[in-house]
Design a protein around this motif. Structure first.
Motif, mmCIF file in Angstrom:
data_model
loop_
_atom_site.group_PDB
_atom_site.id
_atom_site.type_symbol
_atom_site.label_atom_id
_atom_site.label_comp_id
_atom_site.label_asym_id
_atom_site.label_seq_id
_atom_site.Cartn_x
_atom_site.Cartn_y
_atom_site.Cartn_z
ATOM 1 N N PRO A 34 -4.442 -4.859 -1.399
ATOM 2 C CA PRO A 34 -3.324 -5.802 -1.364
ATOM 3 C C PRO A 34 -2.463 -5.783 -2.630
ATOM 4 C CG PRO A 34 -5.284 -6.957 -2.055
ATOM 5 C CD PRO A 34 -5.681 -5.511 -1.848
ATOM 6 N N GLU A 35 -2.871 -4.979 -3.635
ATOM 7 C CA GLU A 35 -2.097 -4.964 -4.880
ATOM 8 C C GLU A 35 -0.681 -4.460 -4.651
ATOM 9 O OE1 GLU A 35 -6.226 -5.453 -5.834
ATOM 10 O OE2 GLU A 35 -5.218 -3.930 -4.608
ATOM 11 N N ASP A 36 -0.529 -3.507 -3.772
ATOM 12 C CA ASP A 36 0.786 -3.018 -3.356
ATOM 13 C C ASP A 36 0.851 -3.161 -1.841
ATOM 14 O OD1 ASP A 36 3.052 -1.623 -2.611
ATOM 15 O OD2 ASP A 36 2.638 0.138 -3.848
ATOM 16 N N ASN A 74 -1.140 2.589 -8.562
ATOM 17 C CA ASN A 74 -1.004 3.909 -7.967
ATOM 18 C C ASN A 74 -1.144 4.966 -9.061
ATOM 19 O OD1 ASN A 74 -0.184 6.284 -6.703
ATOM 20 N ND2 ASN A 74 1.517 5.327 -5.618
ATOM 21 N N PRO A 75 -2.102 5.890 -8.941
ATOM 22 C CA PRO A 75 -2.262 6.923 -9.970
ATOM 23 C C PRO A 75 -0.994 7.733 -10.238
ATOM 24 C CG PRO A 75 -4.146 6.914 -8.490
ATOM 25 C CD PRO A 75 -3.130 5.975 -7.888
ATOM 26 N N PHE A 103 -2.275 -7.636 6.793
ATOM 27 C CA PHE A 103 -2.642 -6.220 6.708
ATOM 28 C C PHE A 103 -2.542 -5.546 8.076
ATOM 29 C CE2 PHE A 103 -5.770 -2.790 7.015
ATOM 30 C CZ PHE A 103 -5.326 -1.962 5.993
ATOM 31 N N GLU A 104 -3.004 -6.256 9.108
ATOM 32 C CA GLU A 104 -3.012 -5.640 10.442
ATOM 33 C C GLU A 104 -1.618 -5.473 11.022
ATOM 34 O OE1 GLU A 104 -4.648 -9.922 10.881
ATOM 35 O OE2 GLU A 104 -4.823 -8.238 9.478
ATOM 36 N N ARG A 151 2.014 3.670 2.504
ATOM 37 C CA ARG A 151 1.763 3.271 1.116
ATOM 38 C C ARG A 151 1.073 1.913 1.054
ATOM 39 N NH1 ARG A 151 6.771 2.107 -2.637
ATOM 40 N NH2 ARG A 151 6.148 -0.072 -2.382
ATOM 41 N N GLY A 152 1.586 0.963 1.841
ATOM 42 C CA GLY A 152 0.972 -0.359 1.852
ATOM 43 C C GLY A 152 -0.448 -0.331 2.382
#
Length: 542
Positions: A391-393, A227-228, A378-379, A385-386
């Protein structure tokens, strides 16, 4: 007892996932009322309710559109009053989230503020002109991704949002905003509420000059953050010195309602412990604060010792509220079992550690069951945020899935409808009904542990003194007047042998100890084993 909170145990309820009473798949206030006996059986002192006020639910209630109304998803003001009454009848206090660093963009305040630069609410939010090239006024990022500035063509200005664009930040430099927030708090206190958990308490004030943040230091060989937001040191966008004066106004209000309390959430990766100490010192600001230092992946003796000692060095009369899990982070049984520990032993050890540290304690719902993080597709996600950083976070949904109350198949008595998040087999297997029937369950252990803690003033309020010990041993003594208890933890999945001195023949292991055997001056600690020994003068040998 006016300082019931000092050394108290708070139980966090995430209402969406606690108990659904009407079959819509979302937990509600009548559902919480129906399960109050479970909470009371734990022996805790207080319930913290995550947001229940009216909201479009873009961020699960952390985007408030009416601070004086209960969202219909959860019930009504009358349901709230009933919850407070029935909790009090069981000896439980109730505090609730106050999300006042920002509102929903559907809040009437913002709807007025966005119209033009001259209306009565024009300065209630953080507005800024663009730079000559049309870009935002500085480099501040949003926690949920992208810039923290959203363009409003009606005013011809940007507004600040530290989270979603639909969560505009209030301008606490405006005294009218401060008073409006205090008035909201008074509304709930007059209804019988026992205090507040203050969301993002260090985000209230921003740098009035809108200076850009400096970068975070990063070793060149390391990858960039997922996340930047984590690539900056948030020197100017939050944690400003003006915040403390406002927190003192909050405390002055709470002082009008004896027995109430406050818990501030401090989110600052660079100096959270120092801010926690500053915000709770002197007896005229917040009662308690918590940060994220124990809500991350670090699980070492040095990490625990460093942060606890740092807090009390910075604020000797301050007071922390420690937690290992909550609605914002992966559950700690999953986070820390990555180090090789068996979840069952780790769950007992971390409960014992948390409840023996100097400070107050917050338990997150399901922690008493040993619930792991839920593995979601994911669905199945709802968390913005997720969804953005998958998928990293994977976001926060994995720690927010419903409580499994009954044995059998999902959703295990949580709802008669389809739950807003699924209950998976790993969670179903740890249901309340089965654990209630098992005197050796983790649930039974939590009840015994909290009850045992209540018998020892040294654990609730006493001083803490750490013993010099190599990894993975964490050892300390808690002391109050003549009462002492020696606490030692093996923070590893491998057994260890240590030697004690100062232990007399009558000093044995307290019954809540686990995977520990005394043999003369020797103490064997099995994988993630720990021991408590009551009595003066015990120390590690050598």
């Amino acid at each position: 007892m006016s300082e019931w909170w000092r050394g108290g145990v708070i139980y966090q309820v995430y209402p969406r996932s606690f108990q659904d009473s009407n079959g819509d798949g979302i937990g509600d206030l009548p559902g919480i009322i129906a399960r109050l006996d479970h909470i009371a059986s734990l022996g805790v002192d207080c319930i913290w309710l995550s947001p229940i006020t009216q909201s479009p639910q873009a961020d699960m209630g952390y985007d408030v559109s009416d601070y004086r109304e209960v969202d219909r998803l959860f019930g009504s003001l009358q349901d709230f009053d009933s919850l407070v009454e029935q909790a009090h009848a069981r000896g439980l206090k109730i505090i609730m989230d106050q999300v006042v660093s920002h509102t929903s963009d559907q809040h009437p305040w913002f709807q007025e503020s966005r119209l033009n630069r001259t209306n009565a609410k024009a300065d209630w939010y953080v507005w800024a002109d663009p730079l000559p090239d049309g870009s935002p006024p500085n480099n501040w990022p949003a926690v949920f991704g992208g810039r923290a500035w959203e363009w409003n063509p009606t005013r011809g200005q940007y507004y600040l949002h530290n989270f979603l664009a639909s969560q505009p930040d209030l301008n606490f430099h405006n005294p009218e905003v401060q008073q409006a927030v205090l008035d909201i708090m008074r509304f709930w206190l007059e209804r019988g509420l026992d205090g507040f958990r203050l969301d993002t308490v260090n985000y209230y004030f921003h740098d009035s000059k809108l200076r850009s943040n400096p970068p975070n230091k990063r070793d060149e060989h390391l990858p960039y953050a997922v996340n930047p937001y984590d690539m900056q040191e948030h020197k100017y966008s939050k944690s400003q010195p003006e915040n403390l004066a406002f927190l003192k106004r909050v405390r002055a209000l709470l002082n009008e309602f004896p027995g109430t309390t406050s818990v501030g959430e401090v989110g600052d990766s660079h100096r959270s412990v120092e801010l926690m100490a500053a915000y709770t010192s002197g007896g005229d600001a917040l009662h308690m604060c918590y940060g994220f230092d124990f809500l991350g992946p670090q699980f070492t003796a040095a990490h625990f010792r460093k942060n606890i000692e740092k807090f009390f060095q910075a604020g000797p009369d301050g007071w922390p509220c420690w937690s290992f899990s909550n609605h914002d982070v992966p559950r700690h049984v999953t986070r820390w079992s990555a180090h090789g520990a068996a979840p069952a032993g780790l769950a007992r050890q971390t409960a014992a550690l948390l409840l023996s540290l100097r400070g107050s304690v917050c338990l997150y719902q399901g922690e008493e069951l040993g619930l792991p993080e839920t593995d979601l597709l994911f669905e199945e996600l709802t968390d913005p945020r997720g969804i953005r950083f998958w998928p990293e976070d994977k976001g926060r949904d994995g720690c927010r899935t419903p409580i499994p109350w009954e044995a059998g198949e999902a959703p295990n008595g949580f709802s008669t409808g389809r739950p807003w998040l699924p209950v998976k087999p790993a969670q179903s297997a740890l249901n309340v009904a089965d654990q209630n029937a098992d005197p050796a369950s983790l649930l039974a252990f939590y009840r015994a542990l909290v009850a045992w803690r209540k018998t020892l003033t040294a654990l609730r309020q006493g001083a803490i003194a750490f013993h010099k010990a190599p990894e993975p041993i964490l050892a300390f003594t808690r002391r109050h007047e003549a009462e002492e208890i020696f606490c030692v933890f093996n923070l590893s999945p491998a057994p260890v042998e240590i030697q004690l001195e100062g232990r007399s023949a009558g000093m044995g292991l307290e019954p809540v100890s686990n995977a520990a055997v005394l043999a003369g001056p020797g103490l064997h600690l099995g994988p993630n084993g720990y021991a408590f020994i009551a009595g003066p003068g015990i120390a590690l040998k050598g």
